[in-house]
Design an enzyme around this catalytic site. Sequence first.
Site, PDB file in Angstrom:
ATOM      1  N   HIS A  60       0.849  -1.202   0.000  1.00  0.00           N
ATOM      2  CA  HIS A  60       0.000   0.000   0.000  1.00  0.00           C
ATOM      3  C   HIS A  60       0.879   1.245   0.000  1.00  0.00           C
ATOM      4  O   HIS A  60       0.591   2.232  -0.670  1.00  0.00           O
ATOM      5  CB  HIS A  60      -0.901   0.041   1.243  1.00  0.00           C
ATOM      6  CG  HIS A  60      -1.863  -1.105   1.344  1.00  0.00           C
ATOM      7  ND1 HIS A  60      -1.745  -2.067   2.313  1.00  0.00           N
ATOM      8  CD2 HIS A  60      -2.946  -1.427   0.621  1.00  0.00           C
ATOM      9  CE1 HIS A  60      -2.720  -2.944   2.179  1.00  0.00           C
ATOM     10  NE2 HIS A  60      -3.468  -2.586   1.157  1.00  0.00           N
ATOM     11  N   SER A 114       0.710  -9.042   1.548  1.00  0.00           N
ATOM     12  CA  SER A 114      -0.749  -9.098   1.614  1.00  0.00           C
ATOM     13  C   SER A 114      -1.150  -8.929   3.072  1.00  0.00           C
ATOM     14  O   SER A 114      -0.448  -9.426   3.969  1.00  0.00           O
ATOM     15  CB  SER A 114      -1.232 -10.466   1.108  1.00  0.00           C
ATOM     16  OG  SER A 114      -2.525 -10.738   1.582  1.00  0.00           O
ATOM     17  N   GLN A 140      -8.608  -8.427 -10.161  1.00  0.00           N
ATOM     18  CA  GLN A 140      -9.342  -7.250  -9.670  1.00  0.00           C
ATOM     19  C   GLN A 140      -8.974  -6.015 -10.490  1.00  0.00           C
ATOM     20  O   GLN A 140      -9.845  -5.236 -10.904  1.00  0.00           O
ATOM     21  CB  GLN A 140      -9.011  -7.038  -8.194  1.00  0.00           C
ATOM     22  CG  GLN A 140      -9.438  -5.682  -7.648  1.00  0.00           C
ATOM     23  CD  GLN A 140      -9.217  -5.547  -6.160  1.00  0.00           C
ATOM     24  OE1 GLN A 140      -9.985  -6.090  -5.380  1.00  0.00           O
ATOM     25  NE2 GLN A 140      -8.184  -4.835  -5.742  1.00  0.00           N
TER      26      GLN A 140
END
Length: 283
Positions: free
Chosen positions: A37, A185, A153
């Site tokens: 992220h 993850s 995704q």
Amino acid sequence: MRLISSIEAVRRETLLMALEHKQVGFVPTMGSLHDGHGSLIERAVKDNHFVIASIFVNPLQFGDGEDLDSYPRSIEKDKQIAEKAGVDVLFVPEVEAMYPSEIATKVVVSKLSQLWEGASREGHFDGVATVVTKLFAIVGPCTAYFGEKDFQQLQIIRQMVVDLNLPVEVVGAPTVREADGLAMSSRNVYLSPEERLAAPILRVALDEGLNLVRRGERDALVVMALMKKIVESEPLAVLDYVAAVNAKSLEIPEILHAEIRLLAAAYIGKTRLLDNDGLTLTE
Ligand code: PAF
């Protein structure tokens, strides 16, 4: 960095940015932030004047018996990571704000959503497409950043943005990995020390699959057979699927050509892990 939970307040922020002709970068997440992220946020900060990150564990994309209740949540740590990475607004809505009543409208990206993860997790991508559409509707015109770690995704969101003329540019960023190759993850925290040692087997299978293609193999089924054998050689891994696919359609081609992607999903203990990697064939 400001923490905002109200949809209207985010709209006010982005309206102001639009009036000032400032580019908005948006990083949607479910929290439990890690370096993957962090790299998306840093990219968004580099490319834009103003960056919004969202944290919302979206109930709509979890099936019965999945880990909605136990999904890792670490809001205090997430705030620190987001602030350090340069986020201007951290949008953390309550479930009641996003879904004030039972939702009657869903976004379904057909075909792409039925394959692979979609086949194993029925309705999952409808939940993802619906919440991402809602988030895009709240944030407005922006460049949105998603990790390639969830490659299916990413492709579904790209298709959805084109199909619905959403005023969003979608950027996919490379998977960030631990030193031993395991894709970062939020779910990696579920792994026991023994499972953690076994988890890079997906990366090994992808590497060996790609090496086989580099050596000239063009039969997708042969590449998939090798990847399957490698994942199944790890006693703690229970294979869900491996696939060698066209990177756009996500279908298995008769002969591997152009942009290809290798996909792998397996349970290590109770934890479901995904990984993928790809290359472009020029001949
Ligand atoms: O990848 C995720 O974290 C989620 O699927 C997303 C895109 C934030 C939608 O809930």
